[in-house]
Scaffold this motif. Structure first.
Motif, PDB file in Angstrom:
ATOM      1  N   TRP A   1      39.428   6.714   1.491  1.00 51.78           N
ATOM      2  CA  TRP A   1      38.240   6.828   0.834  1.00 51.78           C
ATOM      3  C   TRP A   1      36.889   6.857   1.266  1.00 51.78           C
ATOM      4  CZ3 TRP A   1      34.367   2.840  -0.178  1.00 51.78           C
ATOM      5  CH2 TRP A   1      33.123   2.647  -1.404  1.00 51.78           C
ATOM      6  N   LEU A   2      36.942   6.834   2.787  1.00 47.68           N
ATOM      7  CA  LEU A   2      35.194   7.162   3.128  1.00 47.68           C
ATOM      8  C   LEU A   2      35.246   7.854   3.281  1.00 47.68           C
ATOM      9  CD1 LEU A   2      34.590   3.599   5.228  1.00 47.68           C
ATOM     10  CD2 LEU A   2      33.898   4.779   2.944  1.00 47.68           C
ATOM     11  N   VAL A   3      36.318   8.572   3.949  1.00 46.73           N
ATOM     12  CA  VAL A   3      36.395  10.118   4.854  1.00 46.73           C
ATOM     13  C   VAL A   3      36.936  11.323   3.471  1.00 46.73           C
ATOM     14  CG1 VAL A   3      37.545  11.782   5.726  1.00 46.73           C
ATOM     15  CG2 VAL A   3      37.231   9.676   6.723  1.00 46.73           C
ATOM     16  N   GLY A   4      37.177  10.611   2.466  1.00 45.78           N
ATOM     17  CA  GLY A   4      37.850  12.094   1.571  1.00 45.78           C
ATOM     18  C   GLY A   4      35.677  13.074   1.038  1.00 45.78           C
ATOM     19  N   PRO A   5      35.241  12.104   0.445  1.00 45.01           N
ATOM     20  CA  PRO A   5      34.233  12.831  -0.121  1.00 45.01           C
ATOM     21  C   PRO A   5      33.610  13.920   1.111  1.00 45.01           C
ATOM     22  CG  PRO A   5      33.883  10.594  -0.971  1.00 45.01           C
ATOM     23  CD  PRO A   5      35.029  10.782   0.408  1.00 45.01           C
ATOM     24  N   PHE A   6      33.636  13.576   2.477  1.00 40.96           N
ATOM     25  CA  PHE A   6      33.701  14.419   3.085  1.00 40.96           C
ATOM     26  C   PHE A   6      34.288  15.751   3.228  1.00 40.96           C
ATOM     27  CE2 PHE A   6      31.350  10.596   4.184  1.00 40.96           C
ATOM     28  CZ  PHE A   6      30.001  10.614   4.909  1.00 40.96           C
ATOM     29  N   SER A   7      35.667  15.548   3.149  1.00 43.99           N
ATOM     30  CA  SER A   7      36.653  16.763   3.976  1.00 43.99           C
ATOM     31  C   SER A   7      36.491  17.784   1.894  1.00 43.99           C
ATOM     32  CB  SER A   7      38.352  15.240   3.334  1.00 43.99           C
ATOM     33  OG  SER A   7      38.147  15.264   2.477  1.00 43.99           O
ATOM     34  N   GLY A   8      36.329  16.243   0.760  1.00 42.39           N
ATOM     35  CA  GLY A   8      35.947  17.605   0.102  1.00 42.39           C
ATOM     36  C   GLY A   8      34.852  18.435   0.507  1.00 42.39           C
ATOM     37  N   ARG A   9      33.473  17.800   0.483  1.00 46.24           N
ATOM     38  CA  ARG A   9      32.292  18.690   0.650  1.00 46.24           C
ATOM     39  C   ARG A   9      32.514  19.470   1.235  1.00 46.24           C
ATOM     40  NH1 ARG A   9      29.320  21.469   1.387  1.00 46.24           N
ATOM     41  NH2 ARG A   9      26.624  21.751   0.213  1.00 46.24           N
ATOM     42  N   LEU A  10      33.144  19.173   2.791  1.00 45.31           N
ATOM     43  CA  LEU A  10      33.534  20.261   3.696  1.00 45.31           C
ATOM     44  C   LEU A  10      34.779  22.163   3.315  1.00 45.31           C
ATOM     45  CD1 LEU A  10      33.989  18.498   7.068  1.00 45.31           C
ATOM     46  CD2 LEU A  10      32.527  20.174   6.794  1.00 45.31           C
ATOM     47  N   ALA A  11      35.612  21.463   2.730  1.00 41.55           N
ATOM     48  CA  ALA A  11      36.885  22.729   2.275  1.00 41.55           C
ATOM     49  C   ALA A  11      36.243  24.057   0.982  1.00 41.55           C
ATOM     50  CB  ALA A  11      37.181  22.099   0.800  1.00 41.55           C
ATOM     51  N   PRO A  12      35.222  24.325   0.740  1.00 42.00           N
ATOM     52  CA  PRO A  12      34.634  25.526   0.443  1.00 42.00           C
ATOM     53  C   PRO A  12      33.606  26.458   1.160  1.00 42.00           C
ATOM     54  CG  PRO A  12      33.855  23.354  -1.077  1.00 42.00           C
ATOM     55  CD  PRO A  12      34.714  22.784  -0.070  1.00 42.00           C
ATOM     56  N   THR A  13      33.641  25.743   2.506  1.00 42.98           N
ATOM     57  CA  THR A  13      33.194  26.044   3.510  1.00 42.98           C
ATOM     58  C   THR A  13      34.264  26.140   4.784  1.00 42.98           C
ATOM     59  OG1 THR A  13      31.650  24.465   4.725  1.00 42.98           O
ATOM     60  CG2 THR A  13      30.850  25.531   3.369  1.00 42.98           C
ATOM     61  N   LEU A  14      34.642  25.555   5.120  1.00 43.21           N
ATOM     62  CA  LEU A  14      35.468  25.585   6.357  1.00 43.21           C
ATOM     63  C   LEU A  14      37.371  25.685   5.724  1.00 43.21           C
ATOM     64  CD1 LEU A  14      35.100  22.700   8.649  1.00 43.21           C
ATOM     65  CD2 LEU A  14      34.037  24.633   9.242  1.00 43.21           C
ATOM     66  N   GLY A  15      36.837  25.802   4.442  1.00 42.94           N
ATOM     67  CA  GLY A  15      38.324  26.579   3.811  1.00 42.94           C
ATOM     68  C   GLY A  15      39.516  25.359   3.718  1.00 42.94           C
TER      69      GLY A  15
END
Length: 228
Positions: free
Chosen positions: A81-95
């Motif tokens: 639950w804590l990591v999810g928002p960060f990975s979602g934020r990184l997806a458009p830039t890292l792929g």
């Protein structure tokens, strides 16, 4: 047989529930297969094998059910639950696909750590479960849902999210139908052995590795990424 009948009918009715032309797209079947394999490989490892092993008085750590839940399932869910928002934020830039492979690959490594070391060490088993919470629940799960949105046909945006939810549910059922069976079959000497649990976890890791391989067939969601 049911799938063949469904395919036959969908090709012949005027307003199909699921246009088969969409199912033929690599963006559809590759994503759905990756989701199915990922959930099949991971879901019963944490929610079934780990919690069962922790409570096993002979082969495991003889924990009470509530203590096992607090030690394994609670941190697993919270860290995802804590990591999810960060990975979602990184997806458009890292792929999206890069993040997905990080999550799936990390889940494979964490499962192997469970299978070979965690069954002999409670701290390592808890640590490996937390790692799967990060890699699967916090990264891979989020990317699979996100790809279902960004890869859906423009004229049918609910197509992939709906089918992807079905792939999640089917994978969860298959996971509990396959991994615990191998755990039982792989314990010929009875409940005192960790062999069956290790075998079930290794099967989960192998299936998840298959998901990692299939993920390379998912096309890049060009319009949803800023990465080159």
């Amino acid at each position: 047989m049911a799938f063949l009948a469904f395919w036959f009918l969908e090709n012949r009715i005027r307003q199909p529930l699921i246009p088969t032309a969409y199912l033929r797209r690599r963006s559809s079947w590759a994503l759905l297969l990756t989701t199915l394999l990922t959930i099949t490989g991971v879901f019963a490892v944490v929610n079934g094998l780990v919690t069962s092993f922790a409570q096993n008085a002979d082969a495991g750590f003889s924990m009470k059910p509530d203590v096992a839940s607090l030690a394994f399932l609670t941190p697993y869910a919270l860290v995802g639950w804590l990591v999810g928002p960060f990975s979602g934020r990184l997806a458009p830039t890292l792929g999206y696909r890069t993040m997905l492979r990080i999550g799936i690959g990390g889940s494979v490594l964490a499962t192997l750590l469970m299978a070979f070391v965690g069954v002999h060490s409670l701290p390592v088993l808890i640590t490996a479960t937390v790692l799967i919470g990060i890699t699967y629940a916090g990264i891979a799960n989020i990317m699979l849902n996100g790809l279902g949105i960004v890869l859906s046909p423009a004229d049918n945006p609910g197509f992939l999210p709906g089918l992807n939810a079905g792939a999640f549910n089917l994978g969860a059922g298959l996971s509990f139908a396959v991994l615990p069976v191998l755990q039982v079959v792989g314990s010929p000497t009875g409940s005192h052995s960790t062999t069956g649990y290790t075998a079930g976890m290794l099967l989960g890791a192998a299936i998840t590795l298959g998901a990692f391989a299939v993920s390379f067939l998912i096309p890049r969601p060009v319009d949803a990424e800023t990465a080159e």
